[in-house]
Design an enzyme around this catalytic site. Structure first.
Site, PDB file in Angstrom:
ATOM      1  N   ASP A   1       0.883  -1.173   0.237  1.00  0.00           N
ATOM      2  CA  ASP A   1      -0.095   0.156   0.066  1.00  0.00           C
ATOM      3  C   ASP A   1       0.952   1.155  -0.027  1.00  0.00           C
ATOM      4  O   ASP A   1       0.314   2.466  -0.157  1.00  0.00           O
ATOM      5  CB  ASP A   1      -1.128   0.134   1.107  1.00  0.00           C
ATOM      6  CG  ASP A   1      -0.547  -0.065   2.580  1.00  0.00           C
ATOM      7  OD1 ASP A   1       0.837  -0.138   2.726  1.00  0.00           O
ATOM      8  OD2 ASP A   1      -1.287   0.109   3.621  1.00  0.00           O
ATOM      9  N   SER A   2       2.211   1.074   0.000  1.00  0.00           N
ATOM     10  CA  SER A   2       3.127   2.153  -0.032  1.00  0.00           C
ATOM     11  C   SER A   2       2.900   2.694  -1.625  1.00  0.00           C
ATOM     12  O   SER A   2       3.311   3.997  -1.797  1.00  0.00           O
ATOM     13  CB  SER A   2       4.566   1.556  -0.201  1.00  0.00           C
ATOM     14  OG  SER A   2       4.917   0.654  -0.949  1.00  0.00           O
TER      15      SER A   2
ATOM     16  N   ASP B   1      -0.805  -6.153  -0.345  1.00  0.00           N
ATOM     17  CA  ASP B   1      -1.287  -5.600   1.015  1.00  0.00           C
ATOM     18  C   ASP B   1      -2.816  -5.354   1.099  1.00  0.00           C
ATOM     19  O   ASP B   1      -3.427  -5.135   0.363  1.00  0.00           O
ATOM     20  CB  ASP B   1      -0.532  -4.239   0.894  1.00  0.00           C
ATOM     21  CG  ASP B   1       0.405  -3.988   2.139  1.00  0.00           C
ATOM     22  OD1 ASP B   1       0.530  -4.839   2.913  1.00  0.00           O
ATOM     23  OD2 ASP B   1       1.317  -3.084   1.912  1.00  0.00           O
TER      24      ASP B   1
ATOM     25  N   LYS C   1      -0.996  -9.335   3.037  1.00  0.00           N
ATOM     26  CA  LYS C   1      -0.281  -8.934   4.183  1.00  0.00           C
ATOM     27  C   LYS C   1      -1.039  -8.058   4.953  1.00  0.00           C
ATOM     28  O   LYS C   1      -1.744  -7.147   4.388  1.00  0.00           O
ATOM     29  CB  LYS C   1       1.092  -8.051   3.580  1.00  0.00           C
ATOM     30  CG  LYS C   1       1.949  -7.650   4.822  1.00  0.00           C
ATOM     31  CD  LYS C   1       3.213  -7.236   4.372  1.00  0.00           C
ATOM     32  CE  LYS C   1       3.283  -5.939   3.600  1.00  0.00           C
ATOM     33  NZ  LYS C   1       2.845  -4.775   4.502  1.00  0.00           N
TER      34      LYS C   1
ATOM     35  N   GLU D   1      -1.266  -5.479   8.479  1.00  0.00           N
ATOM     36  CA  GLU D   1      -0.416  -4.897   9.588  1.00  0.00           C
ATOM     37  C   GLU D   1      -1.084  -5.397  10.758  1.00  0.00           C
ATOM     38  O   GLU D   1      -2.548  -5.156  10.858  1.00  0.00           O
ATOM     39  CB  GLU D   1      -0.525  -3.201   9.410  1.00  0.00           C
ATOM     40  CG  GLU D   1       0.673  -2.851   8.234  1.00  0.00           C
ATOM     41  CD  GLU D   1       0.536  -1.379   8.130  1.00  0.00           C
ATOM     42  OE1 GLU D   1      -0.002  -0.614   9.006  1.00  0.00           O
ATOM     43  OE2 GLU D   1       0.978  -1.037   6.985  1.00  0.00           O
TER      44      GLU D   1
ATOM     45  N   GLU E   1       9.101  -3.832  10.511  1.00  0.00           N
ATOM     46  CA  GLU E   1       9.505  -2.693   9.700  1.00  0.00           C
ATOM     47  C   GLU E   1       9.994  -1.840  11.104  1.00  0.00           C
ATOM     48  O   GLU E   1       9.356  -1.641  11.859  1.00  0.00           O
ATOM     49  CB  GLU E   1       8.411  -2.129   9.249  1.00  0.00           C
ATOM     50  CG  GLU E   1       8.796  -0.715   8.340  1.00  0.00           C
ATOM     51  CD  GLU E   1       7.654  -0.269   7.806  1.00  0.00           C
ATOM     52  OE1 GLU E   1       6.762  -0.993   7.371  1.00  0.00           O
ATOM     53  OE2 GLU E   1       7.852   0.934   6.903  1.00  0.00           O
TER      54      GLU E   1
HETATM   55  O1  KIV Z   1       3.633  -1.099   1.768  1.00  0.00           O
HETATM   56  C1  KIV Z   1       4.678  -1.437   1.579  1.00  0.00           C
HETATM   57  O2  KIV Z   1       5.322  -1.327   0.529  1.00  0.00           O
HETATM   58  C2  KIV Z   1       5.019  -2.247   2.751  1.00  0.00           C
HETATM   59  C3  KIV Z   1       6.765  -2.493   2.721  1.00  0.00           C
HETATM   60  C4  KIV Z   1       7.442  -1.291   3.087  1.00  0.00           C
HETATM   61  C5  KIV Z   1       7.259  -3.440   3.704  1.00  0.00           C
HETATM   62  O3  KIV Z   1       4.493  -2.503   3.575  1.00  0.00           O
END
Ligand code: KIV
Length: 277
Positions: A52-53, A91, A120, A122, A189
Site C-alpha cells: 500500500d506504499s 497488501d 499482508k 499490519e 519494519e
Molecule cells: O507497503 C509497503 O510497501 C510495505 C513494505 C514497506 C514492507 O509494507
C-alpha cells in the site's frame, strides 16, 4: 544491460520456508507496474510486494490510508502476469480487514482478481483471529509488525518502534501469537536490529526486514527508494535503512541485480542501515 542468472525454482510458501531453514537470504522488493515487475523477476527478486506504499509512491499521497482494495487489485493485475518465478504478495489496505468478512472479501479480490499469492496485514496479536480465519481458508498470510504505517494518524510520525523493553517484549509476544495463528511470513519494519534478531529466532516462519537489521531471513525495500526516485527520497527524506543501488551501475536492471546480490551475500543491510535499541 546486466542480468543476473535466474535462480530457480519458482518461489512458493514452501520455497520461502526452505530458504529460511537453509539460511539463504530472501530478496524482496515492491513493484506496482509491469515494467519494473518484469525486471525484478528477471534478475532474481524472490518476492514482490504490491504494497500500500503505492499510495505514497504511485499516487503521491503523504500516507497510505487512502489506498483502497481496488487500487491494490489494479496494481496486482499489472504485476502478476509478468512473473515467472517471483512470489507475489499484496497488501490488505487500511480498514479492509476490520472484520473477518471484510478481510475474506478483500483477500478474495486480491487473489482472484489481482493474482496475488499471499496477503499482508499490519497489526499484532489483535489480528490473530483474522490471520487464522484467512489461513484455514487457504489464504497465505504475511503479518507485519514494528512500524505500522496504517497507524500513522495515531502514531503522529514514522519512527522506530520497540526501543523500550516493554514494547519489545510485547512485539516478541505478538510475533509468536501471529505465527501460531497461521501466518506463513512476517515483515518487521523499523525496529532495533537486536529485536529483529530476537523475533526471527523466536518464530519458525521466514521473517523479512525493512530497517530491522541484518539477522532476518530476508530484506524488503521500496523499489523507487533504492533507485532514488520515490517522492520521499526526492524530497530529501531518505530513511536510514535505504541504500541507493543505482549509483555506480549502468542502469535500473543492474541496480536491482546489485540489490539482490547484496541481500544474498549479506552485505545489505550494513550496520549503518540499522537501528540501535
Ligand atoms: O507497503 C509497503 O510497501 C510495505 C513494505 C514497506 C514492507 O509494507
Amino acid at each position: 544491460m546486466s542480468q543476473a542468472a535466474k535462480p530457480s525454482p519458482v518461489v512458493q510458501v514452501a520455497e520461502l520456508k526452505r530458504m529460511r531453514a537453509a539460511g539463504e537470504k530472501i530478496a524482496c522488493l515492491t513493484a506496482y507496474d509491469a515494467s519494473f515487475a518484469l525486471v525484478e523477476d528477471r534478475v532474481g527478486v524472490d518476492l514482490i510486494l504490491v504494497g500500500d506504499s503505492l499510495g505514497m509512491v504511485m499516487q503521491g499521497r503523504p500516507t497510505t490510508t487512502a489506498v483502497t482494495v481496488a487500487d491494490v487489485v489494479y496494481h496486482c493485475r499489472c504485476v502478476a502476469p509478468q512473473l515467472s518465478r517471483a512470489f507475489l504478495v499484496a497488501d490488505l489496505p487500511f480498514l479492509s480487514f476490520a472484520t473477518h468478512e471484510r478481510a475474506l472479501d478483500a483477500a478474495q479480490r486480491l487473489m482472484q482478481e489481482g493474482g496475488a499469492q499471499m496477503v499482508k496485514l499490519e497489526g499484532g496479536r489483535e489480528q490473530a483471529g483474522i490471520v487464522e480465519y484467512l489461513a484455514v481458508r487457504g489464504v497465505p498470510v504475511c503479518a507485519h509488525l514494528g512500524l505500522q504505517p496504517q497507524m500513522i494518524h495515531k502514531l503522529g510520525a514514522f519512527r522506530v518502534q520497540g526501543r523500550e523493553a516493554a514494547v519489545a517484549e510485547a512485539m516478541l509476544h505478538d510475533a509468536r501469537v501471529l505465527g501460531e495463528a497461521g501466518a506463513d511470513l512476517m515483515v518487521l519494519e523499523c525496529i532495533p536490529s537486536s529485536l529483529g534478531r530476537a523475533i526471527t529466532e523466536a518464530v519458525a516462519i521466514p521473517v523479512i526486514g525493512i530497517g530491522a537489521g541484518p539477522h532476518t531471513s530476508g530484506q524488503i525495500l521500496v523499489l523507487q527508494d533504492i533507485l532514488g526516485i520515490s517522492p520521499t527520497v526526492l524530497r530529501g527524506h531518505t530513511p536510514r535503512f535505504v541504500k541507493n543501488f543505482i549509483a555506480g551501475t549502468d542502469g535500473i536492471e543492474a541496480a536491482i541485480a546489485a540489490y539482490v546480490a547484496a541481500v544474498k551475500r549479506g552485505d545489505y543491510p550494513a550496520p549503518e542501515h540499522g537501528f540501535g535499541g
